[in-house]
Write a protein that holds these residues in place. Structure first.
Motif, short mmCIF file in Angstrom:
data_model
loop_
_atom_site.label_atom_id
_atom_site.label_comp_id
_atom_site.label_asym_id
_atom_site.label_seq_id
_atom_site.Cartn_x
_atom_site.Cartn_y
_atom_site.Cartn_z
N LEU A 1 0.83 -1.21 0.00
CA LEU A 1 0.00 0.00 0.00
C LEU A 1 0.86 1.26 0.00
CD1 LEU A 1 -2.66 -1.18 2.59
CD2 LEU A 1 -3.09 -0.72 0.16
N GLN A 2 1.95 1.22 0.76
CA GLN A 2 2.82 2.40 0.83
C GLN A 2 3.49 2.71 -0.49
OE1 GLN A 2 4.84 0.76 4.38
NE2 GLN A 2 4.60 2.78 5.31
N ARG A 3 3.79 1.70 -1.28
CA ARG A 3 4.45 1.94 -2.57
C ARG A 3 3.45 2.16 -3.71
NH1 ARG A 3 8.96 4.09 -2.50
NH2 ARG A 3 9.37 3.37 -4.63
N ALA A 4 2.26 1.59 -3.61
CA ALA A 4 1.31 1.68 -4.71
C ALA A 4 0.46 2.95 -4.66
CB ALA A 4 0.39 0.46 -4.72
N LEU A 5 0.04 3.35 -3.48
CA LEU A 5 -0.89 4.47 -3.37
C LEU A 5 -0.16 5.80 -3.39
CD1 LEU A 5 -3.28 3.08 -0.60
CD2 LEU A 5 -3.57 2.97 -3.08
N MET A 6 -0.87 6.81 -3.83
CA MET A 6 -0.34 8.17 -3.87
C MET A 6 -0.85 8.94 -2.66
SD MET A 6 1.49 8.37 -6.65
CE MET A 6 1.57 10.12 -7.08
N GLY A 7 -0.02 9.79 -2.12
CA GLY A 7 -0.44 10.62 -1.00
C GLY A 7 -0.52 9.84 0.30
N ASP A 8 -0.93 10.54 1.34
CA ASP A 8 -1.06 9.94 2.66
C ASP A 8 -2.44 9.32 2.81
OD1 ASP A 8 1.49 10.78 3.51
OD2 ASP A 8 0.71 12.78 3.98
N PHE A 9 -2.49 8.25 3.58
CA PHE A 9 -3.77 7.63 3.90
C PHE A 9 -3.72 7.15 5.34
CE2 PHE A 9 -1.03 4.30 2.27
CZ PHE A 9 -1.21 3.25 3.15
N LYS A 10 -4.88 7.02 5.94
CA LYS A 10 -4.98 6.44 7.27
C LYS A 10 -5.48 5.01 7.16
CE LYS A 10 -5.52 10.64 10.02
NZ LYS A 10 -6.35 11.33 11.06
N LEU A 11 -5.28 4.27 8.25
CA LEU A 11 -5.54 2.84 8.25
C LEU A 11 -6.68 2.49 9.19
CD1 LEU A 11 -4.18 0.31 6.96
CD2 LEU A 11 -2.93 0.04 9.12
N LEU A 12 -7.55 1.59 8.73
CA LEU A 12 -8.59 1.00 9.57
C LEU A 12 -8.29 -0.50 9.64
CD1 LEU A 12 -11.24 1.07 11.14
CD2 LEU A 12 -12.46 1.12 8.97
N PRO A 13 -7.54 -0.94 10.65
CA PRO A 13 -7.10 -2.34 10.71
C PRO A 13 -8.02 -3.21 11.57
CG PRO A 13 -5.82 -1.02 12.25
CD PRO A 13 -6.91 -0.12 11.69
N ILE A 14 -8.52 -4.31 11.00
CA ILE A 14 -9.38 -5.23 11.74
C ILE A 14 -8.89 -6.66 11.53
CG2 ILE A 14 -11.71 -6.17 12.01
CD1 ILE A 14 -11.55 -3.32 12.94
N MET A 15 -8.69 -7.36 12.63
CA MET A 15 -8.28 -8.76 12.59
C MET A 15 -9.42 -9.62 13.14
SD MET A 15 -4.37 -8.13 13.99
CE MET A 15 -4.91 -6.84 15.16
N ILE A 16 -9.79 -10.66 12.41
CA ILE A 16 -10.94 -11.49 12.76
C ILE A 16 -10.45 -12.80 13.38
CG2 ILE A 16 -13.00 -12.67 11.92
CD1 ILE A 16 -13.02 -10.74 9.55
N ARG A 17 -10.82 -13.04 14.62
CA ARG A 17 -10.53 -14.32 15.25
C ARG A 17 -11.73 -15.27 15.13
NH1 ARG A 17 -7.19 -18.33 15.95
NH2 ARG A 17 -7.83 -19.65 17.68
N ALA A 18 -12.94 -14.76 15.32
CA ALA A 18 -14.16 -15.58 15.24
C ALA A 18 -14.60 -15.65 13.77
CB ALA A 18 -15.26 -14.99 16.11
N GLN A 19 -14.11 -16.65 13.07
CA GLN A 19 -14.40 -16.76 11.64
C GLN A 19 -15.76 -17.44 11.44
OE1 GLN A 19 -11.37 -16.48 8.73
NE2 GLN A 19 -9.97 -17.67 10.01
#
Length: 289
Positions: A151-169
């Motif tokens: 994402l850091q190399r592909a996208l242009m400009g700054d962006f913020k992150l919404l990170p979600i990890m799923i344990r209960a699949q």
């Protein structure tokens, strides 16, 4: 008074950054080398013509040596896009009592720099869910972080992150999360990323068969069919709930097509076809009518 650029740099410096457990092992630890390797993966991807607006991408999450060439196809699709927010949805491979997790830190760090977590978007997401999202410090999860250098190399400009990890699949968890994500992202300039690998430790012939079935389920745009394949042993994806979540969200955001861009296995890299891991890349689009 600080100027705007200096104030921004000062704020970034003050962020509590999640310590990376995998930089230098799962991917290159040197900034210049990492940039060069990721750029090669992006530039070597031979994409088909895509008819529509990109809503989400599907990418693998093994070490860059093994799955980076496949991941390059997913992220080459978004080269030079300028989203303000990127929601990365991944599995959580370690034990936890919590169904959904996120980082408790202010930012993720890679050798390429820091990516600030959008705490307001996380709070908004939580407000639309009856399932708690639990923040944790210094997690060891690789499946979310491994996507960040792309994402850091592909996208242009700054962006913020919404990170979600799923344990209960679980179906219900994925559906609720997907619908809630759509509510948060619908009025934002955002991109969704689903992180998953495919079959694990079958021989190459069996892996190709299992992966073809799972990728067909992705392309069907039927999230529940992904769970059916996983639960009946017809096909496997360690991030099947992450994929289903992103498909539910993407559908609510107007997407109507999933296109698989690339498939390969670890055997295609190592030459050992007796026990391989499968990798797939795809894109979710809102097609032009």
């Amino acid at each position: 008074m600080l100027s705007a650029p200096r104030k921004k740099r000062y704020n970034l410096f003050m962020l509590d950054v999640r310590p990376s457990p995998i930089a230098g092992t799962w991917y290159e630890g040197n900034k210049e080398t990492l940039a060069r390797v990721v750029d090669n993966f992006l530039n070597n991807a031979q994409l088909p013509v895509l008819n529509g607006e990109v809503v989400a991408v599907i990418a693998p999450h093994a070490g860059h040596r093994y799955s980076g060439a496949v991941a390059g196809y997913a992220f080459a699709v978004v080269k030079e896009l300028k989203p303000d927010l990127v929601a990365v949805i991944s599995p959580f491979h370690n034990y936890s009592n919590y169904p959904l997790l996120t980082t408790a830190h202010d930012a993720y760090g890679t050798p390429l720099g820091r990516i600030e977590v959008d705490k307001s978007a996380l709070a908004e997401l939580s407000s639309h869910l009856d399932i708690p999202i639990t923040p944790i410090f210094a997690d060891k999860e690789h499946s979310l972080e491994i996507e960040l250098p792309f994402l850091q190399r592909a996208l242009m400009g700054d962006f913020k992150l919404l990170p979600i990890m799923i344990r209960a699949q679980e179906v219900d968890v994925a559906r609720k999360l997907g619908l809630a994500l759509a509510k948060v992202l619908k009025d934002k300039n955002a991109l969704l990323v689903a992180s998953t690998d495919l079959s694990h430790f079958y021989d190459q012939t069996t892996a190709n068969m299992l992966d073809a079935e799972m990728l067909k389920r992705f392309e069907s745009f039927d999230p529940e069919s992904i769970f059916e394949a996983e639960h009946t042993g017809k096909a496997f994806a360690c991030g099947h709930a992450a994929i289903a979540t992103v498909l539910w969200a993407s559908r609510e955001l107007g997407a109507n097509k999933v296109q698989i861009l690339r498939h390969a296995t670890s055997g295609d890299v190592t030459g050992d076809f007796t026990s391989v891991v499968g990798y797939g890349a795809g894109v979710v689009v809102k097609t032009k009518r």
